[in-house]
Design an enzyme around this catalytic site. Structure first.
Site, mmCIF file in Angstrom:
data_model
loop_
_atom_site.group_PDB
_atom_site.id
_atom_site.type_symbol
_atom_site.label_atom_id
_atom_site.label_comp_id
_atom_site.label_asym_id
_atom_site.label_seq_id
_atom_site.Cartn_x
_atom_site.Cartn_y
_atom_site.Cartn_z
ATOM 1 C CG ASN A 1 -3.383 -1.558 -12.761
ATOM 2 O OD1 ASN A 1 -3.257 -1.663 -11.534
ATOM 3 N ND2 ASN A 1 -2.719 -2.331 -13.604
ATOM 4 C CG HIS B 1 2.111 -3.379 -15.380
ATOM 5 N ND1 HIS B 1 1.617 -4.529 -14.802
ATOM 6 C CD2 HIS B 1 3.196 -3.744 -16.090
ATOM 7 C CE1 HIS B 1 2.379 -5.548 -15.171
ATOM 8 N NE2 HIS B 1 3.343 -5.107 -15.947
ATOM 9 N N GLY C 1 0.794 -1.227 0.000
ATOM 10 C CA GLY C 1 0.000 0.000 0.000
ATOM 11 C C GLY C 1 0.823 1.271 0.000
ATOM 12 C CB SER C 2 4.395 2.093 -0.550
ATOM 13 O OG SER C 2 4.680 1.649 -1.851
ATOM 14 C CG ASN C 3 2.325 3.152 -5.702
ATOM 15 O OD1 ASN C 3 2.737 4.158 -6.266
ATOM 16 N ND2 ASN C 3 2.946 1.982 -5.774
HETATM 17 C C1 GRF Z 1 3.510 -1.364 -7.559
HETATM 18 O O1 GRF Z 1 4.808 -1.627 -7.996
HETATM 19 C C2 GRF Z 1 2.575 -1.300 -8.724
HETATM 20 O O2 GRF Z 1 3.184 -0.965 -9.930
HETATM 21 C C3 GRF Z 1 2.036 -2.690 -8.827
HETATM 22 O O3 GRF Z 1 1.981 -3.155 -7.515
HETATM 23 C C4 GRF Z 1 2.950 -2.491 -6.730
HETATM 24 C C5 GRF Z 1 2.254 -2.014 -5.494
HETATM 25 O O4 GRF Z 1 3.181 -1.562 -4.543
HETATM 26 N N1 GRF Z 1 0.783 -2.727 -9.529
HETATM 27 P P1 GRF Z 1 2.663 -0.902 -3.206
HETATM 28 O O5 GRF Z 1 1.753 -1.909 -2.532
HETATM 29 O O6 GRF Z 1 1.950 0.345 -3.562
HETATM 30 O O7 GRF Z 1 3.909 -0.657 -2.414
#
Ligand code: GRF
Length: 186
Positions: free
Chosen positions: A100, A102, A12-14
């Site tokens: 999304n 990727h 969930g860092s993003n």
């Molecule tokens: C990211 O690298 C994204 O590109 C992929 O899943 C990963 C999620 O990372 N779809 P995080 O959970 O947000 O750290």
């Protein structure tokens, strides 16, 4: 107030990065909600720390079209490391409202089963000179929706999965919130 629903299966860092980005811009007050399919995912703890509602969904709930009634109107659905295929009823109801990210340059290194370290391992195995990120709309096929933005990074012969993953994550943290902001303000 705009409403953004984030789906995440992992760390969930993003998700956190997007939330923090908008919190630094108080003029853009956004209501965030998170859904996860994994009660043990890091995103659950992040949501608790950030005081963002986070709900667990089962596959049955997710694949039942009444889930869309439950979700209601949203400004944007953001898949931030979410591993389930998005059901057709959602793609139809939220046309051009599901995006999304990727961790590679689609159409290369995409499709079912291509996620996380598997993507970076394949990029390294194929001795690619560059990788990057793709932010795209979601349609009924994995990783095939219209591309909104790609950003690149160099891959060096010294890169490991971890160092490449970091380069890619760094791009994600820069560009994902900006794209989200642009789309909700269109
Ligand atoms: C990211 O690298 C994204 O590109 C992929 O899943 C990963 C999620 O990372 N779809 P995080 O959970 O947000 O750290």
């Amino acid at each position: 107030m705009k409403r953004i629903v984030i789906f995440a299966s992992g760390s969930g860092s993003n998700a956190e990065n997007i939330i923090q980005y908008f919190w630094r811009r108080p003029k853009e007050a956004i209501q965030f909600e998170i859904y996860t399919n994994n009660e043990h995912a890091g995103v659950v703890k992040r949501a608790q720390r950030l005081h963002i509602p986070c709900a667990l969904i089962t596959k049955e709930q997710f694949n039942d079209s009444s889930f869309a009634d439950h979700l209601g109107e949203v400004d944007l659905i953001v898949l931030a490391g979410f591993l389930w295929m998005i059901p057709e009823y959602m793609v139809q109801k939220y046309e051009n409202k599901i995006i999304n990210i990727h961790p590679a340059l689609l159409p290369d290194y995409g499709g079912k089963g291509m996620y996380g370290d598997k993507v970076h391992r394949s990029v390294l195995d194929n001795k690619e000179s560059q990788s990057g990120i793709t932010i795209h709309y979601v349609n009924e096929a994995y990783d095939e929706g219209k591309i909104i933005l790609q950003a690149r990074c160099a891959v060096s012969k010294d890169d490991s999965i971890d160092t490449l993953a970091k380069k890619v994550h760094d791009l994600e943290y820069i560009y994902f919130p900006i794209v989200v902001e642009q789309l909700i303000n269109e």
